[in-house]
Design an enzyme around this catalytic site. Structure first.
Site, PDB file in Angstrom:
ATOM      1  N   ASP A  76       0.950  -1.308   0.073  1.00 48.72           N
ATOM      2  CA  ASP A  76       0.090  -0.045  -0.001  1.00 48.72           C
ATOM      3  C   ASP A  76       0.846   1.200  -0.125  1.00 48.72           C
ATOM      4  OD1 ASP A  76      -2.635   1.270  -0.150  1.00 48.72           O
ATOM      5  OD2 ASP A  76      -2.874   1.116   2.146  1.00 48.72           O
TER       6      ASP A  76
HETATM    7  C1  LIG Z   1       3.819  -8.079 -10.076  1.00 50.24           C
HETATM    8  C2  LIG Z   1       2.822  -7.030 -10.282  1.00 50.24           C
HETATM    9  C3  LIG Z   1       1.623  -6.978 -10.950  1.00 50.24           C
HETATM   10  C4  LIG Z   1       2.997  -6.069  -9.494  1.00 50.24           C
HETATM   11  C5  LIG Z   1       2.254  -4.926  -9.250  1.00 50.24           C
HETATM   12  C6  LIG Z   1       2.747  -3.754  -8.729  1.00 50.24           C
HETATM   13  C7  LIG Z   1       1.911  -3.026  -7.588  1.00 50.24           C
HETATM   14  C8  LIG Z   1       3.005  -2.273  -6.506  1.00 50.24           C
HETATM   15  C9  LIG Z   1       0.838  -3.223  -7.042  1.00 50.24           C
HETATM   16  C10 LIG Z   1       0.169  -2.404  -5.935  1.00 50.24           C
HETATM   17  C11 LIG Z   1      -1.404  -2.584  -6.234  1.00 50.24           C
HETATM   18  C12 LIG Z   1      -2.134  -1.504  -5.499  1.00 50.24           C
HETATM   19  C13 LIG Z   1      -3.557  -1.475  -6.057  1.00 50.24           C
HETATM   20  C14 LIG Z   1      -1.636  -1.142  -4.293  1.00 50.24           C
HETATM   21  C15 LIG Z   1      -2.176  -0.362  -3.223  1.00 50.24           C
HETATM   22  O1  LIG Z   1      -1.744   0.905  -3.450  1.00 50.24           O
HETATM   23  P1  LIG Z   1      -2.089   2.680  -3.691  1.00 50.24           P
HETATM   24  O2  LIG Z   1      -1.549   3.070  -4.740  1.00 50.24           O
HETATM   25  O3  LIG Z   1      -3.520   2.422  -3.645  1.00 50.24           O
HETATM   26  O4  LIG Z   1      -1.997   3.119  -2.329  1.00 50.24           O
HETATM   27  P2  LIG Z   1      -2.403   4.657  -2.082  1.00 50.24           P
HETATM   28  O5  LIG Z   1      -3.289   5.395  -2.748  1.00 50.24           O
HETATM   29  O6  LIG Z   1      -2.757   4.129  -0.560  1.00 50.24           O
HETATM   30  O7  LIG Z   1      -1.191   5.462  -1.832  1.00 50.24           O
END
Ligand SMILES: CC(C)=CCC/C(C)=C/CC/C(C)=C/COP(=O)(O)OP(=O)(O)O
Length: 274
Positions: A40
């Site tokens: 996250d």
């Molecule tokens: C192998 C592969 C497919 C890797 C994927 C890479 C990756 C980092 C996926 C995270 C996906 C996700 C929805 C994270 C949530 O963070 P957010 O960006 O929603 O967090 P925030 O909005 O709370 O800052």
């Protein structure tokens, strides 16, 4: 720098030497067999660095790559990462597309790493929600690496625990009652074989390839499981870190492992009681 070059860079150099020294010290204590992560904070990282959100996800994917390599070096056998939940389909189309593109890129990169380091790669989730192209690539990677057992990487994609449990229950019912007769086997008398047991459900989980996690890390300062490994995490060490995922590094990992070692006796005792 090409991703392949990044990997060669991570494996070599003085940083790798210092890391190996640190891991040698950590290995004096018990090493978790399975680490799961909720990655996250990618968009918050992007905001902090004044870059666009999509580049934040690139940085997140790179942090995952680092974690995989660190875990291999430390002696952790299983890593499970929450890459995309079924609910994430509700996000902006360009965000969904970005994670799908990263998945496709990761498949290519992981094909290379898995040959180099005998890594088994498994995709867990409702994979039929992926495009035909990604489904094919993921299936090919899973099949070509199923012979490896040095290290097992599970990428949870189009995943939620509720869907996983529902899927496992449906599969168990089909397996046990494929003649369509009986609930809990009652109208077949007390035929124990037809009872659905916990082991039957567990066998059909998308993530059945790995044991329950020893540590579940969530970055971004949140304390929720967000429908990730809910069934499997009843007896694992939960670690919520304030750091945003792309900034997760070797010292965060060392900190989490030390914390696990501090509480190890408690978790080991709990597991024996199950
Ligand atoms: C192998 C592969 C497919 C890797 C994927 C890479 C990756 C980092 C996926 C995270 C996906 C996700 C929805 C994270 C949530 O963070 P957010 O960006 O929603 O967090 P925030 O909005 O709370 O800052």
């Amino acid at each position: 720098m090409l991703r392949e070059d990044i990997i060669i860079d991570i494996f070599s150099g003085w940083r790798s030497f210092l890391r190996k020294c640190l891991f040698r010290v950590l290995r004096v204590g018990p090493i978790p067999s399975h680490i799961a992560v909720i990655m996250d904070g990618n968009r918050r990282y992007a905001k902090k660095k004044k870059i666009d959100d999509m580049t934040g996800y690139d940085a997140g994917a790179l942090a995952l790559l680092h974690l995989i390599i660190y875990c291999m070096e430390l002696g952790v056998k299983y890593v499970t990462a929450y890459a995309f939940s079924i609910d994430n389909f509700r996000r902006q189309p360009e965000e969904v597309q970005k994670i799908m593109d990263l998945t496709m890129e990761s498949v290519m990169l992981l094909t290379w790493i898995s040959k180099l380091r005998s890594v088994r790669v498994h995709f867990a989730g409702k994979l039929q929600l992926l495009s035909a192209e990604i489904q094919d690539a993921a299936k090919r990677l899973m099949e070509s690496t199923e012979v490896y057992n040095n290290f097992v990487l599970t990428i949870c994609i189009c995943y939620t625990s509720s869907d996983e449990i529902l899927h496992a229950v449906e599969k168990s019912c089909k397996e046990k009652w494929d003649d369509g007769i009986g609930i809990m086997g009652y109208d077949k008398g007390n035929d124990y074989e037809r009872f659905i047991k916990v082991v039957d459900i567990e066998k059909h989980m998308y993530t059945a390839i790995a044991p329950d996690p020893d540590i579940l890390i969530r970055t971004g300062g949140e304390y929720r499981l967000s429908n990730f490994l809910v069934w499997q995490s009843s007896c694992c060490h939960l670690s919520s870190l304030g750091t945003v995922w792309p900034e997760f590094g070797v010292f965060h990992l060392a900190w989490v492992v030390l914390d696990f070692q501090k509480n190890y006796r408690y978790f080991a005792k709990k597991k024996l009681q199950l």
